[in-house]
Design a protein around this motif. Structure first.
Motif, PDB file in Angstrom:
ATOM      1  N   ILE A  71       0.856  -1.255  -0.053  1.00  0.00           N
ATOM      2  CA  ILE A  71      -0.008  -0.079  -0.042  1.00  0.00           C
ATOM      3  C   ILE A  71       1.087   1.237   0.086  1.00  0.00           C
ATOM      4  CG2 ILE A  71      -1.636   1.249   1.290  1.00  0.00           C
ATOM      5  CD1 ILE A  71      -2.921  -1.429   2.195  1.00  0.00           C
ATOM      6  N   GLY A  72       1.892   1.248   0.859  1.00  0.00           N
ATOM      7  CA  GLY A  72       3.087   2.263   0.821  1.00  0.00           C
ATOM      8  C   GLY A  72       3.541   2.571  -0.551  1.00  0.00           C
ATOM      9  N   GLN A  73       3.772   1.405  -1.327  1.00  0.00           N
ATOM     10  CA  GLN A  73       4.507   1.893  -2.735  1.00  0.00           C
ATOM     11  C   GLN A  73       3.340   2.555  -3.806  1.00  0.00           C
ATOM     12  OE1 GLN A  73       5.747  -1.885  -4.978  1.00  0.00           O
ATOM     13  NE2 GLN A  73       7.704  -0.793  -5.347  1.00  0.00           N
ATOM     14  N   PHE A  74       1.969   1.955  -3.718  1.00  0.00           N
ATOM     15  CA  PHE A  74       0.970   2.430  -4.461  1.00  0.00           C
ATOM     16  C   PHE A  74       1.022   3.949  -4.219  1.00  0.00           C
ATOM     17  CE2 PHE A  74      -1.101  -1.983  -5.036  1.00  0.00           C
ATOM     18  CZ  PHE A  74      -0.556  -2.074  -6.229  1.00  0.00           C
ATOM     19  N   MET A  75       0.831   4.214  -2.783  1.00  0.00           N
ATOM     20  CA  MET A  75       0.585   5.721  -2.343  1.00  0.00           C
ATOM     21  C   MET A  75       1.646   6.845  -2.833  1.00  0.00           C
ATOM     22  SD  MET A  75      -2.393   5.610  -1.190  1.00  0.00           S
ATOM     23  CE  MET A  75      -2.898   6.825  -0.526  1.00  0.00           C
TER      24      MET A  75
END
Ligand code: SF4
Length: 409
Positions: A71-75
């Motif tokens: 999720i961090g990589q997407f955000m």
């Protein structure tokens, strides 16, 4: 219930689907298969500290580390300004099992709700989840994906072996890139060439076998554990590269083992609980097909004779029976002790077990089973390494160095 953006038919043409950086070797081939169907996908490569920080900001801190990172990589990618949120979608895997991985998708949608509510999330799953999405996997695509996994496993195995010993630096990477380009083109253009497995396997093996190796004796280190942390360089702080830099040969079990472990789950359950269903019969047929393809690859590797063949999955199941019931299927379940035992048996006695924060199943089936494996394999040197947002890379590397010092003694 909160409404969220859906991935519609029109978006196939207009949207770029971002893919998390989990298995770079395999995912490049899988992306090509979707591109042949008209989808546009991009594999994310952002791996700065901002990824972890975005994960911490957007995911509750008791969620497992893989969820936080994906999720961090997407955000982080969306915040970079490189992608138009009105023309971007995200792809996340759902195992469909009982573990939390099936629910990361909801955490991601929650994270998107405030800032990017228009960004739809597509699910990559084989369990019939998210039926209202236009992102679909058809039967022919599934078959191609199976071949992509086989080719990916072969390339990963040969590449890891060769780059640890190559005399001319970069030679193994050259062949990895060569075959990713060739196979990517085959899958992208919809050509049926990918079916010529034996011929292609031999050509890949010949290319990697032509890499000049130093002949040094190096410590072989097996990598097992939770699937995302095991494979993703972002999650395991480039573990394979670190092992190479420490003068070791990394040995990473194939992705196909995880695929077969998932396929075996349904018919194993049918047997254990005496409850045969249409799905368990279908899964058994699928499993037999996948196993026949695995055996074909193993026999070509054996015949070629240069590289250690993949673990035979039925052998892994038999090994698992010595330590744990095959009904243990939360997370990577019985597969981890089976892989540790198979590695130790094949002479790879130094084993790193990658443990993400928040992953109870893997602590039980990995850390919890290592003593039993060591009893049967007294030379096994198994170390569990924790991966979480607070663990520093130096700390992890120091623990691995300590393990290597024991190995060299
Ligand atoms: S296996 Fe572990 S990391 Fe993966 S979803 Fe389950 S608890 Fe989380």
């Amino acid at each position: 219930m909160q409404e969220y953006a859906k991935f519609t038919e029109d978006m196939i043409k207009t949207h770029t689907i971002l893919v998390p950086d989990m298995l770079p070797v395999h995912f490049k081939l899988l992306i090509a298969i979707f591109e042949a169907q008209g989808y546009k996908l991009e594999l994310l490569q952002n791996d700065s500290r901002a990824v972890v920080d975005e994960g911490l900001k957007n995911v509750h801190n008791d969620a497992c580390y893989p969820a936080l990172l994906v999720i961090g990589q997407f955000m982080d990618a969306l915040n970079s300004g490189k992608y138009d949120p009105d023309k971007t979608a995200l792809l996340i895997t759902q195992t469909g099992g009982g573990c939390r991985a099936s629910n990361y998708i909801h955490l991601l949608r929650k994270a998107l709700a405030k800032t990017y509510p228009q960004v739809p999330v597509c699910s990559l799953n084989f369990s019939g989840l998210e039926k209202d999405s236009a992102f679909r996997i058809t039967a022919p695509m599934f078959m191609k994906m199976l071949y992509a996994v086989l080719y990916g496993d072969l390339m990963m195995t040969c590449y890891n072996k060769c780059r640890a010993y190559e005399v001319k630096k970069g030679r193994s990477l050259y062949y990895l890139n060569k075959w990713q380009t060739i196979l990517g083109r085959i899958f992208r253009t919809g050509s049926k060439e990918f079916l010529k497995t034996k011929k292609i396997y031999r050509m890949i093996l010949d290319d990697f076998a032509s890499v000049e190796l130093s002949g040094e004796k190096k410590v072989k280190v097996g990598i097992v554990g939770e699937i995302y942390v095991k494979y993703s360089p972002l999650a395991n702080n480039h573990l394979e590269d670190f092992l190479i830099s420490e003068g070791c040969e990394p040995v990473v079990p194939s992705l196909l083992e995880f695929v077969m472990y998932c396929a075996a789950g349904t018919f194993n359950d049918a047997k254990i609980y005496d409850h045969v269903t249409k799905s368990s019969i279908f899964n058994k047929i699928g499993y037999d097909l996948i196993y026949s393809k695995q055996k074909e690859l193993i026999s070509v590797m054996k015949e070629h004779g240069v590289f250690e063949p993949l673990h035979d999955f039925e052998h892994l199941r038999a090994l698992a029976d010595k330590y744990i019931n095959q009904g243990v299927v939360m997370g990577e379940g019985w597969l981890i002790p089976a892989e540790m035992a198979a590695l130790a048996q094949s002479g790879v006695e130094n084993i790193i077990c990658t443990q993400p924060f928040g992953c109870l199943p893997n602590h039980i089936v990995a850390k919890g089973m290592s003593r039993a494996i060591k009893q049967d394999n007294p030379n096994a040197n198994i170390v569990a390494i924790d991966y979480d947002p607070g663990a520093t890379r130096v700390n992890q590397e120091n623990r691995i160095k300590l393990m290597l010092a024991n190995a060299r003694r």
